[in-house]
Enzyme design. Structure first.
Site, PDB file in Angstrom:
ATOM      1  N   GLU A  99      10.018  16.784  14.777  1.00 33.65           N
ATOM      2  CA  GLU A  99      10.396  16.557  13.445  1.00 33.65           C
ATOM      3  C   GLU A  99       9.444  17.602  12.281  1.00 33.65           C
ATOM      4  O   GLU A  99       8.296  17.588  12.469  1.00 33.65           O
ATOM      5  CB  GLU A  99      10.068  15.132  12.984  1.00 33.65           C
ATOM      6  CG  GLU A  99      10.635  14.983  11.535  1.00 33.65           C
ATOM      7  CD  GLU A  99       9.992  13.285  11.106  1.00 33.65           C
ATOM      8  OE1 GLU A  99       8.934  13.011  11.436  1.00 33.65           O
ATOM      9  OE2 GLU A  99      10.942  12.526  10.581  1.00 33.65           O
ATOM     10  N   CYS A 140      13.640  10.741   6.375  1.00 34.15           N
ATOM     11  CA  CYS A 140      13.491  10.361   8.056  1.00 34.15           C
ATOM     12  C   CYS A 140      14.710  10.619   8.799  1.00 34.15           C
ATOM     13  O   CYS A 140      14.846  10.911   9.863  1.00 34.15           O
ATOM     14  CB  CYS A 140      13.076   8.867   8.080  1.00 34.15           C
ATOM     15  SG  CYS A 140      13.903   7.785   7.133  1.00 34.15           S
ATOM     16  N   LYS A 165       0.923  -1.046   0.097  1.00 37.61           N
ATOM     17  CA  LYS A 165      -0.033  -0.061  -0.071  1.00 37.61           C
ATOM     18  C   LYS A 165       0.969   1.203  -0.093  1.00 37.61           C
ATOM     19  O   LYS A 165       1.362   1.513   1.040  1.00 37.61           O
ATOM     20  CB  LYS A 165      -0.870   0.087   1.279  1.00 37.61           C
ATOM     21  CG  LYS A 165      -1.768   1.266   1.115  1.00 37.61           C
ATOM     22  CD  LYS A 165      -2.347   1.752   2.536  1.00 37.61           C
ATOM     23  CE  LYS A 165      -1.634   2.925   2.761  1.00 37.61           C
ATOM     24  NZ  LYS A 165      -1.800   4.079   1.928  1.00 37.61           N
ATOM     25  N   GLU A 206       9.402   1.808  11.112  1.00 34.74           N
ATOM     26  CA  GLU A 206      10.438   2.663  10.640  1.00 34.74           C
ATOM     27  C   GLU A 206       9.667   4.087  10.751  1.00 34.74           C
ATOM     28  O   GLU A 206       8.810   4.398   9.822  1.00 34.74           O
ATOM     29  CB  GLU A 206      10.928   2.642   9.099  1.00 34.74           C
ATOM     30  CG  GLU A 206      11.377   1.022   8.969  1.00 34.74           C
ATOM     31  CD  GLU A 206      12.942   1.069   9.619  1.00 34.74           C
ATOM     32  OE1 GLU A 206      13.451   1.932  10.222  1.00 34.74           O
ATOM     33  OE2 GLU A 206      13.552   0.001   9.739  1.00 34.74           O
ATOM     34  N   THR A 237       1.256   7.850  13.535  1.00 36.91           N
ATOM     35  CA  THR A 237       0.789   6.742  12.707  1.00 36.91           C
ATOM     36  C   THR A 237       1.629   5.252  13.305  1.00 36.91           C
ATOM     37  O   THR A 237       0.762   4.239  13.444  1.00 36.91           O
ATOM     38  CB  THR A 237       0.954   6.733  11.284  1.00 36.91           C
ATOM     39  OG1 THR A 237       0.467   8.318  10.822  1.00 36.91           O
ATOM     40  CG2 THR A 237      -0.037   5.871  10.585  1.00 36.91           C
ATOM     41  N   GLY A 238       2.518   5.530  13.449  1.00 37.48           N
ATOM     42  CA  GLY A 238       3.329   4.179  13.843  1.00 37.48           C
ATOM     43  C   GLY A 238       2.899   3.607  15.420  1.00 37.48           C
ATOM     44  O   GLY A 238       2.387   2.363  15.461  1.00 37.48           O
TER      45      GLY A 238
HETATM   46  P1  NAP Z   1       2.130   8.893   7.730  1.00 36.88           P
HETATM   47  O1  NAP Z   1       1.355  10.005   7.538  1.00 36.88           O
HETATM   48  O2  NAP Z   1       2.446   8.211   8.948  1.00 36.88           O
HETATM   49  O3  NAP Z   1       1.731   7.702   6.618  1.00 36.88           O
HETATM   50  C1  NAP Z   1       2.540   6.743   6.126  1.00 36.88           C
HETATM   51  C2  NAP Z   1       1.673   5.490   5.513  1.00 36.88           C
HETATM   52  O4  NAP Z   1       1.041   5.133   6.496  1.00 36.88           O
HETATM   53  C3  NAP Z   1       1.116   6.068   4.249  1.00 36.88           C
HETATM   54  O5  NAP Z   1       0.819   4.976   3.217  1.00 36.88           O
HETATM   55  C4  NAP Z   1      -0.365   6.351   5.016  1.00 36.88           C
HETATM   56  O6  NAP Z   1      -1.561   6.198   3.953  1.00 36.88           O
HETATM   57  C5  NAP Z   1      -0.476   5.286   5.915  1.00 36.88           C
HETATM   58  N1  NAP Z   1      -1.484   5.380   7.014  1.00 36.88           N
HETATM   59  C6  NAP Z   1      -1.855   6.380   7.511  1.00 36.88           C
HETATM   60  N2  NAP Z   1      -2.719   6.304   8.401  1.00 36.88           N
HETATM   61  C7  NAP Z   1      -2.561   4.768   8.704  1.00 36.88           C
HETATM   62  C8  NAP Z   1      -3.247   4.132   9.751  1.00 36.88           C
HETATM   63  N3  NAP Z   1      -4.229   4.449  10.834  1.00 36.88           N
HETATM   64  N4  NAP Z   1      -3.077   2.831   9.724  1.00 36.88           N
HETATM   65  C9  NAP Z   1      -2.242   2.341   8.671  1.00 36.88           C
HETATM   66  N5  NAP Z   1      -1.579   3.134   7.684  1.00 36.88           N
HETATM   67  C10 NAP Z   1      -1.767   4.515   7.880  1.00 36.88           C
HETATM   68  O7  NAP Z   1       3.517   9.327   7.272  1.00 36.88           O
HETATM   69  P2  NAP Z   1       3.786  10.104   5.884  1.00 36.88           P
HETATM   70  O8  NAP Z   1       3.625  11.679   6.125  1.00 36.88           O
HETATM   71  O9  NAP Z   1       3.586   9.625   4.807  1.00 36.88           O
HETATM   72  O10 NAP Z   1       5.571   9.957   6.052  1.00 36.88           O
HETATM   73  C11 NAP Z   1       6.380  10.919   6.494  1.00 36.88           C
HETATM   74  C12 NAP Z   1       7.020  10.169   7.859  1.00 36.88           C
HETATM   75  O11 NAP Z   1       7.628   9.002   7.607  1.00 36.88           O
HETATM   76  C13 NAP Z   1       8.123  11.036   8.655  1.00 36.88           C
HETATM   77  O12 NAP Z   1       7.765  10.973  10.054  1.00 36.88           O
HETATM   78  C14 NAP Z   1       9.158  10.255   8.236  1.00 36.88           C
HETATM   79  O13 NAP Z   1      10.339  10.432   9.303  1.00 36.88           O
HETATM   80  C15 NAP Z   1       8.789   8.871   8.321  1.00 36.88           C
HETATM   81  N6  NAP Z   1       9.600   8.201   7.486  1.00 36.88           N
HETATM   82  C16 NAP Z   1      10.539   7.088   8.431  1.00 36.88           C
HETATM   83  C17 NAP Z   1      11.413   6.503   7.623  1.00 36.88           C
HETATM   84  C18 NAP Z   1      12.134   5.516   8.241  1.00 36.88           C
HETATM   85  O14 NAP Z   1      12.869   4.629   7.559  1.00 36.88           O
HETATM   86  N7  NAP Z   1      12.337   5.303   9.573  1.00 36.88           N
HETATM   87  C19 NAP Z   1      11.530   6.447   6.192  1.00 36.88           C
HETATM   88  C20 NAP Z   1      10.732   7.587   5.409  1.00 36.88           C
HETATM   89  C21 NAP Z   1       9.918   8.274   6.138  1.00 36.88           C
HETATM   90  P3  NAP Z   1      -2.144   7.504   3.339  1.00 36.88           P
HETATM   91  O15 NAP Z   1      -1.020   7.969   2.514  1.00 36.88           O
HETATM   92  O16 NAP Z   1      -3.386   7.178   2.707  1.00 36.88           O
HETATM   93  O17 NAP Z   1      -2.393   8.539   4.500  1.00 36.88           O
END
Ligand code: NAP
Length: 497
Positions: A391, A290, A181, A256, A238-239
């Site tokens: 962040e 990230c 997804k 992650e 979200t994690g």
């Molecule tokens: P996000 O809002 O948490 O979304 C990540 C993914 O989760 C998307 O596919 C999102 O779908 C999905 N999602 C949203 N709500 C969910 C739920 N309740 N249950 C399951 N899945 C759900 O994060 P983002 O804004 O896309 O990404 C930025 C974040 O990712 C930053 O905090 C960054 O640090 C982190 N990140 C971490 C790493 C690492 O390796 N540690 C790497 C890259 C990014 P939708 O798009 O449909 O909302």
């Protein structure tokens, strides 16, 4: 200019077949640099998600993929690497137009994606079990690694294909089936990956790709009882939701998450190298990274020299057209993220941080009037400021002064996150002492780079748990089964009845 794949209307990949959403629903995806519509993307319903999970479940339970000779699976994963390599130019451009990142960044990622599939092609034949010391004299004991089952792979928008690859490659190598997804904003290269996987010989139903507008899709996947493991990359908030939801069905989970990683620069550092590395560390991918080194901790003796050079060079970075190879900072991917950056810059100013440069969007020509761009920005700040603790996920650096090694370590660790760090010092003993004391999943000494296939990547603390990219990741897509064989001469009769 190469031509990106024509993608006016996309479909879902379920059980090896491409199909529209069950209710015919679609949503628009736009180029964040220009605002132009680039695709109508299928908006999966809950029924579609169920179909995708059930296809992955049936395929896994049929056992052919999991029990296929590992060397054969390896060849298929390797073929994916080759096909991605052949299409790197189109895939890069597709990523640029969907995500807003620069063409240089996207091309670099494509190289890393090929490396990732190649690495896990090799890993498929090395997911070894162990022969154990016999627990009793008349026993043989060994372990085997079996695939964990159906994997729900949830990916964010900042590195859409790269982060999908970090999950799909090891999951395929281990013999799992997958429902991928992508983020709602950046689904296009995940769809291309689905096509490439089928072409490479991945059997129908092994890799399923579901897309949907912002909303329930990820949550439905986490809740689904037929999914065995969730591999999640995204925000820490979200994690937490994912971990709590997955606990209800006792799924295995890899998280992650976010970061606020430091570059720690000591007085004895090579200042030119530290400035160049710190610039890349924070402004790469417009800071939507990230492991961005968004906190720059500077020892007092080097502070002024570093700040002067850093400010000069940062203002030479070119912000604008992501398709121009000269551009270093492309567009911000989503309007939510753009507003978040704007609001953190306002918070920084309000809490008394000193603006060194930037703090707003650039003036670009008419073609980018609807695009979302932000100038490289830096603040001199204090460790209590919110812009130092939270962040931001944009091209925003915070610079904080320290006096000695102990203070540097305390500041580096003064964060809920623990994803990565860079240490800049010509004293190799000090650099390694500090690396040892920093509580994060990676520490890079005298370099901003810490992400390579084969090198485990992941977080301490609120940056998550589990690792990607290394060999140990194969374990996270496997279950360990212990096999015990009685080899005694006399039959066993424990009750002696
Ligand atoms: P996000 O809002 O948490 O979304 C990540 C993914 O989760 C998307 O596919 C999102 O779908 C999905 N999602 C949203 N709500 C969910 C739920 N309740 N249950 C399951 N899945 C759900 O994060 P983002 O804004 O896309 O990404 C930025 C974040 O990712 C930053 O905090 C960054 O640090 C982190 N990140 C971490 C790493 C690492 O390796 N540690 C790497 C890259 C990014 P939708 O798009 O449909 O909302």
């Amino acid at each position: 200019m190469t031509t990106a794949p024509a993608m006016t209307k996309t479909q879902l990949l379920i059980g090896g077949a491409w199909r529209d959403a069950s209710d015919g629903g679609t949503y628009e995806v736009r180029n964040p640099a220009t605002g132009a519509k680039i695709a109508d993307v299928a908006e999966a319903t809950r029924e579609d998600l169920n179909d995708a999970v059930n296809a992955a479940r049936r395929t896994f339970d049929a056992g052919k993929w999991a029990s296929m000779a590992a060397s054969r699976r390896a060849k298929i994963v390797y073929k994916i690497a080759q096909l991605i390599g052949e299409r790197a130019a189109d895939l890069s451009l597709c990523e640029v137009r969907n995500n807003g990142k620069t063409i240089g960044t996207a091309k670099g990622e494509l190289g890393a994606i090929v490396d990732c599939f190649e690495f896990y092609a090799g890993a498929a034949t090395k997911n070894y079990g162990e022969t154990l010391p016999p627990p009793l004299p008349a026993y043989l004991a060994n372990t085997v690694r079996e695939p964990v089952g159906v994997v729900g792979a949830i990916v964010p928008w900042n590195f859409p294909l790269l982060l999908a690859s970090w999950k799909v490659a090891p999951a395929l190598a281990a013999g799992c089936t997958i429902v991928l997804k992508p983020a709602h904003a950046t689904p296009l290269t995940a769809i291309e990956l689905g096509k490439i996987a089928l072409e490479a010989g991945v059997p129908e139903g092994v890799l399923n790709v579901v897309t949907g507008s912002k909303g329930g899709l990820g949550g439905w996947l986490v809740d689904h009882p037929a999914v065995d493991k969730i591999a999640f990359t995204g925000s820490t908030d979200t994690g937490r939701i994912v971990a709590a939801a997955a606990a209800r069905t006792l799924k295995r989970v890899t998280l992650e998450l976010g970061g606020k990683s430091p570059s720690v620069v000591f007085d004895d550092a090579d200042v030119d190298a530290a400035v160049a590395g710190a610039l890349y560390g924070v402004y790469y991918n417009a800071g939507q990274c990230c492991e961005a080194r968004s906190r720059i901790l500077l020892q007092s003796g080097v502070y002024d020299r570093f700040v002067e050079q850093f400010a000069q060079k940062a203002q030479r970075l070119r912000v604008g057209d992501p398709e121009d190879p000269q551009t270093q900072i492309g567009a911000i991917t989503t309007s939510e993220q753009f507003e978040k950056i704007r609001s953190y810059c306002a918070i920084g100013a309000a809490e008394g941080a000193q603006t060194l440069f930037g703090g707003g969007p650039p003036e670009l020509g008419q073609s980018f009037a609807s695009g979302m761009f932000w100038n490289p920005t830096a603040y001199e700040a204090k460790s209590g400021h919110r812009i130092v603790r939270e962040e931001i996920f944009g091209p925003v650096a915070v610079l904080v002064r320290f006096d000695d090694e102990a203070e540097a370590i305390a500041l580096a660790n003064d964060s809920e996150y623990g994803l990565a760090a860079s240490v800049w010092s010509s004293n190799i003993g000090r650099a390694n002492r500090v690396a040892r004391a920093i509580r994060s999943g990676s520490v890079a000494i005298n370099t901003p780079y810490s992400v390579f296939p084969g090198v485990p990547f992941g977080g301490y603390k609120a940056s998550g748990y589990g690792r990607e990219l290394g060999m140990e990741t194969m374990r996270l897509y496997s279950e360990t089964k212990s096999v015990l064989t009685y080899i005694g001469e006399k039959p066993m009769d424990p009750f002696r009845v």
